[in-house]
Design a protein around this motif. Structure first.
Motif, mmCIF file in Angstrom:
data_model
loop_
_atom_site.group_PDB
_atom_site.id
_atom_site.type_symbol
_atom_site.label_atom_id
_atom_site.label_comp_id
_atom_site.label_asym_id
_atom_site.label_seq_id
_atom_site.Cartn_x
_atom_site.Cartn_y
_atom_site.Cartn_z
ATOM 1 N N ALA A 1 12.846 58.879 68.236
ATOM 2 C CA ALA A 1 12.566 58.694 69.662
ATOM 3 C C ALA A 1 13.777 58.187 70.441
ATOM 4 O O ALA A 1 13.805 58.294 71.672
ATOM 5 C CB ALA A 1 11.399 57.718 69.834
ATOM 6 N N ASN A 2 14.757 57.644 69.741
ATOM 7 C CA ASN A 2 15.898 57.030 70.424
ATOM 8 C C ASN A 2 17.200 57.789 70.250
ATOM 9 O O ASN A 2 18.264 57.287 70.623
ATOM 10 C CB ASN A 2 16.091 55.602 69.918
ATOM 11 C CG ASN A 2 15.057 54.637 70.468
ATOM 12 O OD1 ASN A 2 15.190 54.124 71.572
ATOM 13 N ND2 ASN A 2 13.999 54.414 69.699
ATOM 14 N N GLN A 3 17.143 58.981 69.700
ATOM 15 C CA GLN A 3 18.375 59.731 69.508
ATOM 16 C C GLN A 3 18.865 60.338 70.826
ATOM 17 O O GLN A 3 18.097 60.524 71.758
ATOM 18 C CB GLN A 3 18.164 60.816 68.450
ATOM 19 C CG GLN A 3 17.936 60.227 67.062
ATOM 20 C CD GLN A 3 17.909 61.261 65.960
ATOM 21 O OE1 GLN A 3 17.587 62.428 66.189
ATOM 22 N NE2 GLN A 3 18.247 60.846 64.747
ATOM 23 N N ASN B 1 19.578 43.202 67.531
ATOM 24 C CA ASN B 1 18.465 42.604 68.272
ATOM 25 C C ASN B 1 17.558 43.638 68.926
ATOM 26 O O ASN B 1 16.327 43.581 68.796
ATOM 27 C CB ASN B 1 19.000 41.638 69.336
ATOM 28 C CG ASN B 1 19.478 40.329 68.743
ATOM 29 O OD1 ASN B 1 19.016 39.918 67.682
ATOM 30 N ND2 ASN B 1 20.401 39.664 69.413
ATOM 31 N N GLU B 2 18.152 44.594 69.644
ATOM 32 C CA GLU B 2 17.331 45.574 70.363
ATOM 33 C C GLU B 2 16.629 46.525 69.392
ATOM 34 O O GLU B 2 15.467 46.886 69.580
ATOM 35 C CB GLU B 2 18.192 46.372 71.344
ATOM 36 C CG GLU B 2 18.803 45.540 72.463
ATOM 37 C CD GLU B 2 20.059 44.801 72.032
ATOM 38 O OE1 GLU B 2 20.597 45.107 70.939
ATOM 39 O OE2 GLU B 2 20.512 43.909 72.778
ATOM 40 N N SER C 1 22.732 48.932 74.864
ATOM 41 C CA SER C 1 21.481 48.539 75.521
ATOM 42 C C SER C 1 21.787 47.824 76.825
ATOM 43 O O SER C 1 22.935 47.452 77.105
ATOM 44 C CB SER C 1 20.686 47.597 74.613
ATOM 45 O OG SER C 1 21.368 46.360 74.491
ATOM 46 N N GLN C 2 20.745 47.606 77.617
ATOM 47 C CA GLN C 2 20.899 46.887 78.875
ATOM 48 C C GLN C 2 21.310 45.437 78.631
ATOM 49 O O GLN C 2 22.098 44.864 79.397
ATOM 50 C CB GLN C 2 19.585 46.933 79.661
ATOM 51 C CG GLN C 2 19.727 46.576 81.127
ATOM 52 C CD GLN C 2 20.630 47.539 81.892
ATOM 53 O OE1 GLN C 2 20.604 48.749 81.645
ATOM 54 N NE2 GLN C 2 21.440 47.020 82.808
ATOM 55 N N GLU C 3 20.808 44.835 77.556
ATOM 56 C CA GLU C 3 21.179 43.452 77.235
ATOM 57 C C GLU C 3 22.672 43.357 76.938
ATOM 58 O O GLU C 3 23.354 42.443 77.421
ATOM 59 C CB GLU C 3 20.375 42.942 76.034
ATOM 60 C CG GLU C 3 20.718 41.506 75.651
ATOM 61 C CD GLU C 3 19.980 41.017 74.414
ATOM 62 O OE1 GLU C 3 20.280 39.895 73.966
ATOM 63 O OE2 GLU C 3 19.103 41.754 73.903
ATOM 64 N N ASN C 4 23.188 44.298 76.153
ATOM 65 C CA ASN C 4 24.613 44.294 75.864
ATOM 66 C C ASN C 4 25.437 44.536 77.120
ATOM 67 O O ASN C 4 26.493 43.926 77.312
ATOM 68 C CB ASN C 4 24.937 45.356 74.812
ATOM 69 C CG ASN C 4 24.596 44.912 73.407
ATOM 70 O OD1 ASN C 4 25.232 44.017 72.865
ATOM 71 N ND2 ASN C 4 23.585 45.514 72.805
ATOM 72 N N LEU C 5 24.969 45.432 77.982
ATOM 73 C CA LEU C 5 25.664 45.678 79.244
ATOM 74 C C LEU C 5 25.763 44.388 80.054
ATOM 75 O O LEU C 5 26.827 44.053 80.606
ATOM 76 C CB LEU C 5 24.930 46.766 80.041
ATOM 77 C CG LEU C 5 25.643 47.288 81.299
ATOM 78 C CD1 LEU C 5 25.250 48.752 81.560
ATOM 79 C CD2 LEU C 5 25.294 46.469 82.534
ATOM 80 N N SER C 6 24.667 43.631 80.103
ATOM 81 C CA SER C 6 24.648 42.363 80.824
ATOM 82 C C SER C 6 25.674 41.390 80.266
ATOM 83 O O SER C 6 26.367 40.685 81.021
ATOM 84 C CB SER C 6 23.244 41.755 80.752
ATOM 85 O OG SER C 6 23.219 40.465 81.339
ATOM 86 N N HIS C 7 25.813 41.360 78.941
ATOM 87 C CA HIS C 7 26.782 40.456 78.315
ATOM 88 C C HIS C 7 28.220 40.846 78.672
ATOM 89 O O HIS C 7 29.070 39.975 78.910
ATOM 90 C CB HIS C 7 26.594 40.460 76.800
ATOM 91 C CG HIS C 7 25.336 39.785 76.358
ATOM 92 N ND1 HIS C 7 24.832 39.894 75.080
ATOM 93 C CD2 HIS C 7 24.465 38.981 77.030
ATOM 94 C CE1 HIS C 7 23.714 39.201 74.990
ATOM 95 N NE2 HIS C 7 23.469 38.645 76.156
ATOM 96 N N SER D 1 26.992 40.305 71.246
ATOM 97 C CA SER D 1 25.906 39.356 71.040
ATOM 98 C C SER D 1 26.144 38.092 71.867
ATOM 99 O O SER D 1 27.253 37.850 72.371
ATOM 100 C CB SER D 1 25.807 38.984 69.563
ATOM 101 O OG SER D 1 26.960 38.251 69.156
ATOM 102 N N LYS D 2 25.119 37.273 71.993
ATOM 103 C CA LYS D 2 25.266 36.009 72.726
ATOM 104 C C LYS D 2 26.325 35.135 72.075
ATOM 105 O O LYS D 2 27.116 34.468 72.751
ATOM 106 C CB LYS D 2 23.923 35.273 72.772
ATOM 107 C CG LYS D 2 22.886 35.922 73.680
ATOM 108 C CD LYS D 2 21.601 35.120 73.710
ATOM 109 C CE LYS D 2 20.572 35.776 74.621
ATOM 110 N NZ LYS D 2 19.288 35.018 74.654
#
Length: 435
Positions: free
Chosen positions: A412-414, A361-362, A185-191, A157-158
């Motif tokens: 849908a996300n499995q 968050n995601e 997620s892509q956000e976590n990858l960025s972090h 997380s941030k």
């Protein structure tokens, strides 16, 4: 290297204090003073060497890993699969889900002699950590011994990013010891990249927490609990509001809302499930102080006219989700950051959460976009909570649509378990291991 050395010396000096902390913690939960030898690296005998070690800190992580662990057991029948935890509740969940199909013990304190003994005993081919479980000393030792390292379901997380950046010289080398970092997620990858992880090591593989399913064990437990709830078909069936994984402060908000609701819905049953077993007695006392009648699951009594049912048990929350009408996730009214809303979603249940779901968050973004969850704001949480529960009690169709939409998001996300297994296979193949 100097930072790792300082970290090792500091924790070694703190070892007596850490053991005292576990003993103090054991006053409310005696399990914390049991199996202390495992905390020091003495993995329990008998054990097999040369397998895969997966660390799941507590209950939520164990449940999220279930699908992945089953795939490991299927694909590597000749390798010892070891699951470690750090909490007694996580340990109990591992035993419940996997029994003797896996090896199990506590992960030792991240102190050089303890971790060295742990690795000497198990001599794993691979160590798998989950989410934000970063153990600088153990990870460095694995790298030195050419043990493959994998971080799965990576979450940062941030807030955690800011905290870790303060000790960047210790954490950055730790991250880059991992052969692969698989993020939710892509956000976590960025972090993780911002924290210093090399881009070539990082892959967004999706969230393992979507890969949940209902098994026969859960359904059998559902039948068992239903016998205590629905004893007379001639009686009007009571609506059930379940509040799961509560922390200190959550119950006060919930009980205030519940007492408001009782004036309009006198037959409403509140099911409370504290997150930590050591708080069971405290929560029971709080309910009685509020003038509410109480039944405890541990007493195994049939629910008649009691207003609150305290689920002071382990391993029954998923079955309780299946029996509820409305679910609220605890930990979302304070700094904890919420607990997994996907578990009740798996049962088509409408879910209400508090203002802080920063751990998800995601997931929350997807649920909100699909009109699959109700989230409160920070103002007057008890009043808002009572209002939203009342709206759902009055609108069965709204209950149904929220639950159905949430289940669609889950399905849908499995698939993260398959992607994670593929990374394990690739790393072990590069090391000469065979399935």
């Amino acid at each position: 290297m100097i930072y790792l050395l300082f970290y090792r010396i500091l924790l070694l000096l703190l070892l007596p204090l850490l053991l005292i902390f576990l003993l103090i913690r054991s006053k409310s939960n005696k399990a914390y003073r049991q199996r202390l030898a495992e905390r020091l690296g003495f993995f329990p005998k008998p054990y097999q060497q040369g397998g895969i070690v997966v660390h799941a800190a507590s209950v939520g992580e164990v449940i999220a890993l279930k699908s992945f662990i089953e795939k490991l057991l299927l694909n590597y029948p000749d390798l010892a699969i070891t699951i470690t935890s750090f909490t007694p509740t996580g340990s109990a969940q591992i035993t419940k889900l996997f029994g003797d199909r896996v090896q199990h013990g506590y992960l030792p304190l991240d102190i050089l002699p303890c971790t060295a003994l742990f690795l000497h005993r198990l001599q794993p081919k691979m160590m798998i950590f989950m989410e934000t479980e970063l153990w600088p000393n153990l990870i460095a030792q694995c790298a030195q011994q050419n043990i493959k390292l994998l971080l799965i379901n990576g979450r940062l997380s941030k807030k955690s990013l800011t905290s870790y950046q303060k000790i960047g010289p210790l954490i950055k080398p730790c991250l880059n010891h991992f052969d692969k970092i698989l993020t939710q997620s892509q956000e976590n990858l960025s972090h993780f990249l911002q924290l210093g992880a090399q881009a070539s090591r990082c892959v967004n593989s999706g969230n393992l927490k979507f890969d949940i399913s209902v098994n026969a064990q859960v359904m059998a437990k559902k039948v068992e609990l239903a016998k205590l709830l629905f004893t007379d078909e001639r009686q009007e069936q009571r609506s059930i509001w379940l509040v799961a994984s509560t922390h200190d402060g959550d119950e006060t908000i919930v009980l205030t809302a519940f007492k408001t609701l009782l004036s309009q819905y006198p037959r409403l049953l509140l099911v409370l499930v504290p997150r930590h077993p050591e708080r069971f007695a405290q929560v029971a006392k709080l309910c009685l102080e509020q003038g509410l009648s109480l039944a405890k699951r541990s007493e195994n009594t049939v629910i008649n006219n009691e207003q609150v049912w305290l689920l002071d048990s382990l391993g029954e929350l998923m079955a309780a989700f299946a029996l509820s009408d409305i679910v609220t996730m605890g930990g979302s009214f304070n700094a904890v950051g919420g607990h997994n809303p996907l578990e009740p979603a798996l049962f088509n249940k409408p879910v209400i959460v508090g203002p802080n779901m920063s751990n998800f968050n995601e997931i929350m973004q997807q649920l909100r976009q699909a009109d699959a969850i109700v989230q409160l704001t920070a103002d007057e949480p008890s009043h808002q909570l009572a209002k939203e529960v009342s709206v759902l009690l009055q609108q069965p169709e709204r209950q149904k649509s929220l639950g159905e939409n949430a289940l669609k998001v889950v399905l849908a996300n499995q698939g993260a378990s398959e992607k994670t297994l593929a990374q394990v296979q690739a790393l072990l193949a590069s090391n000469g291991a065979k399935s």
